[in-house]
Design a protein around this motif. Sequence first.
Motif, PDB file in Angstrom:
ATOM      1  N   GLU A 144      -7.637  15.994   4.658  1.00 30.08           N
ATOM      2  CA  GLU A 144      -7.874  14.592   5.179  1.00 30.08           C
ATOM      3  C   GLU A 144      -9.275  14.884   5.868  1.00 30.08           C
ATOM      4  OE1 GLU A 144      -4.038  12.542   4.783  1.00 30.08           O
ATOM      5  OE2 GLU A 144      -5.718  12.107   6.194  1.00 30.08           O
ATOM      6  N   GLN A 192      -0.771  -3.234  -4.606  1.00 26.15           N
ATOM      7  CA  GLN A 192      -1.947  -2.586  -3.620  1.00 26.15           C
ATOM      8  C   GLN A 192      -1.196  -1.087  -3.401  1.00 26.15           C
ATOM      9  OE1 GLN A 192      -2.052  -5.221  -0.363  1.00 26.15           O
ATOM     10  NE2 GLN A 192      -4.336  -5.904  -1.300  1.00 26.15           N
ATOM     11  N   ARG A 231      -7.017  -0.673   3.520  1.00 23.32           N
ATOM     12  CA  ARG A 231      -5.876  -0.118   3.491  1.00 23.32           C
ATOM     13  C   ARG A 231      -5.935   1.551   3.303  1.00 23.32           C
ATOM     14  NH1 ARG A 231      -0.487  -2.927   2.053  1.00 23.32           N
ATOM     15  NH2 ARG A 231      -0.773  -4.838   3.333  1.00 23.32           N
ATOM     16  N   TYR A 232      -6.623   1.805   2.448  1.00 21.58           N
ATOM     17  CA  TYR A 232      -7.095   3.291   1.905  1.00 21.58           C
ATOM     18  C   TYR A 232      -7.738   3.832   3.262  1.00 21.58           C
ATOM     19  CZ  TYR A 232      -8.832   7.303  -0.274  1.00 21.58           C
ATOM     20  OH  TYR A 232      -9.208   8.337  -0.591  1.00 21.58           O
ATOM     21  N   ARG A 256      -5.632   4.448   6.262  1.00 19.97           N
ATOM     22  CA  ARG A 256      -4.807   5.730   6.148  1.00 19.97           C
ATOM     23  C   ARG A 256      -5.890   6.915   6.112  1.00 19.97           C
ATOM     24  NH1 ARG A 256      -0.262   3.282   1.731  1.00 19.97           N
ATOM     25  NH2 ARG A 256      -0.093   1.464   2.851  1.00 19.97           N
ATOM     26  N   ALA A 263      -1.539   1.107  -6.253  1.00 23.88           N
ATOM     27  CA  ALA A 263      -2.839   1.722  -6.478  1.00 23.88           C
ATOM     28  C   ALA A 263      -3.090   2.970  -5.338  1.00 23.88           C
ATOM     29  CB  ALA A 263      -3.881   0.754  -6.229  1.00 23.88           C
ATOM     30  N   LEU A 264      -2.596   2.659  -4.101  1.00 24.24           N
ATOM     31  CA  LEU A 264      -2.716   3.877  -3.008  1.00 24.24           C
ATOM     32  C   LEU A 264      -1.850   4.824  -3.434  1.00 24.24           C
ATOM     33  CD1 LEU A 264      -3.142   1.225  -0.018  1.00 24.24           C
ATOM     34  CD2 LEU A 264      -4.932   2.706  -0.905  1.00 24.24           C
ATOM     35  N   GLN A 298      -8.819  -5.858   0.416  1.00 23.35           N
ATOM     36  CA  GLN A 298      -7.975  -5.346   1.226  1.00 23.35           C
ATOM     37  C   GLN A 298      -7.232  -3.793   0.834  1.00 23.35           C
ATOM     38  OE1 GLN A 298      -3.982  -7.537   1.652  1.00 23.35           O
ATOM     39  NE2 GLN A 298      -4.160  -7.495   3.736  1.00 23.35           N
ATOM     40  N   THR A 299      -7.167  -3.699  -0.573  1.00 22.68           N
ATOM     41  CA  THR A 299      -6.494  -2.448  -0.834  1.00 22.68           C
ATOM     42  C   THR A 299      -7.658  -1.371  -0.473  1.00 22.68           C
ATOM     43  OG1 THR A 299      -5.881  -3.439  -3.039  1.00 22.68           O
ATOM     44  CG2 THR A 299      -5.839  -1.026  -2.847  1.00 22.68           C
TER      45      THR A 299
END
Lengths: 242, 124
Positions: free
Chosen positions: B122, B103, A77-78, A81, B106-107, A73-74
């Motif tokens: 980006e 999480q 999410r990355y 984004r 980490a992000l 899931q991490t």
Amino acid sequence: MSQKQSDVAILIPAYNEETTLSDLIDRLRSELPNCGIIVMDDGSVDQTAEVARSAGAVVLRLPFNLGIGAAMQTGYRYAKRKGYRIAVQVDGDGQHPPEEIHRLIEPIRQGADLVIGCRFLGRGDFKSPLMRRLGMLFFSFTISTLVGRRFHDTTSGFRAAGRSVIEYYSDHYPSDYPEPEAILLLCRAGFDVREVPAKIVERGGGHSSITAIRGVYYLFKVFLAIAMGTLRPVRRPGRENE
Amino acid sequence: MMMIDRVQLVSIVGSLSLLVLILELIRRGKLAERYSLLWIVTGAVLLGLSIWRGLLDNFAVALGIFYPPSALFLVGLVFVLLLILHFSVIVSRLSRRSRLLAQEVALLKEALREIQEGMGEEID
């Protein structure tokens, strides 16, 4: 990183995979030169993060071990984004050959939401112990019955997801042994889930996270989660979980 | 006929001390108010049962239990089970939240690293 990035992210969950990771990343690079390679280091105690970083991958290092579901899931999410359109799940131990990734991506480009690389649809000759085979059969049968559609390989972790699923999984992704449940979630939310034949090979290193005793817990947990999943109201896209 | 015998005295003192301990923990901030409700109810019920012995007897008769003290064990057991269940719910919520936090960490660490390396470009 100066050349044009592709819209494909490779998500690699890794827990103590320092021996296989660098080779895998090299092979991914030569197969898909511009894709984003993201390693979710699930609290490894070896050099996983350093190896992955020096091989050129983005490393999301979890501060402690959360289990494969939360690690995956991490990555989603990355990918969400960063605006990736396609995310491909690849195991860190090298059992998912990079050459096969194109077969998973192709249906996504044509409109599928999730594509599962299936071991039992003709390509490759994947051999696994009897108990694991029985467990796989059990989950495939259960999921197929609940969804009303035949799935052949619900425990395969070799998958590609489109943008809508990347967003959905960022909010809702099962923990512990997530693969069968992750299919069920999508089917119930009305996503287009497909299977394609894919070659999956023997593990290059490491070993299955599923031992004999854990196998019982595995069966129980996934079965309970699947049963509860069908009783729970459908989680539509766009609603954050707590 | 509210004759206070020794057993009753002991149980009144015991349940009073439990209540005081609970309130003191809340006062010192060691027990959050939101998790203290079940504990206060437990203490209050124990105190009530030890002051009015007839309560326990009536309760036992109503349930068809011949030996009133075993009704006390039943009440205690049910409360303990509820408390444990309550804790399991809390633990589940905490682990869900700590997973989300991990999480995010980490992000954020990766985002920070990106900024530090001065390549925050980006993809489109």
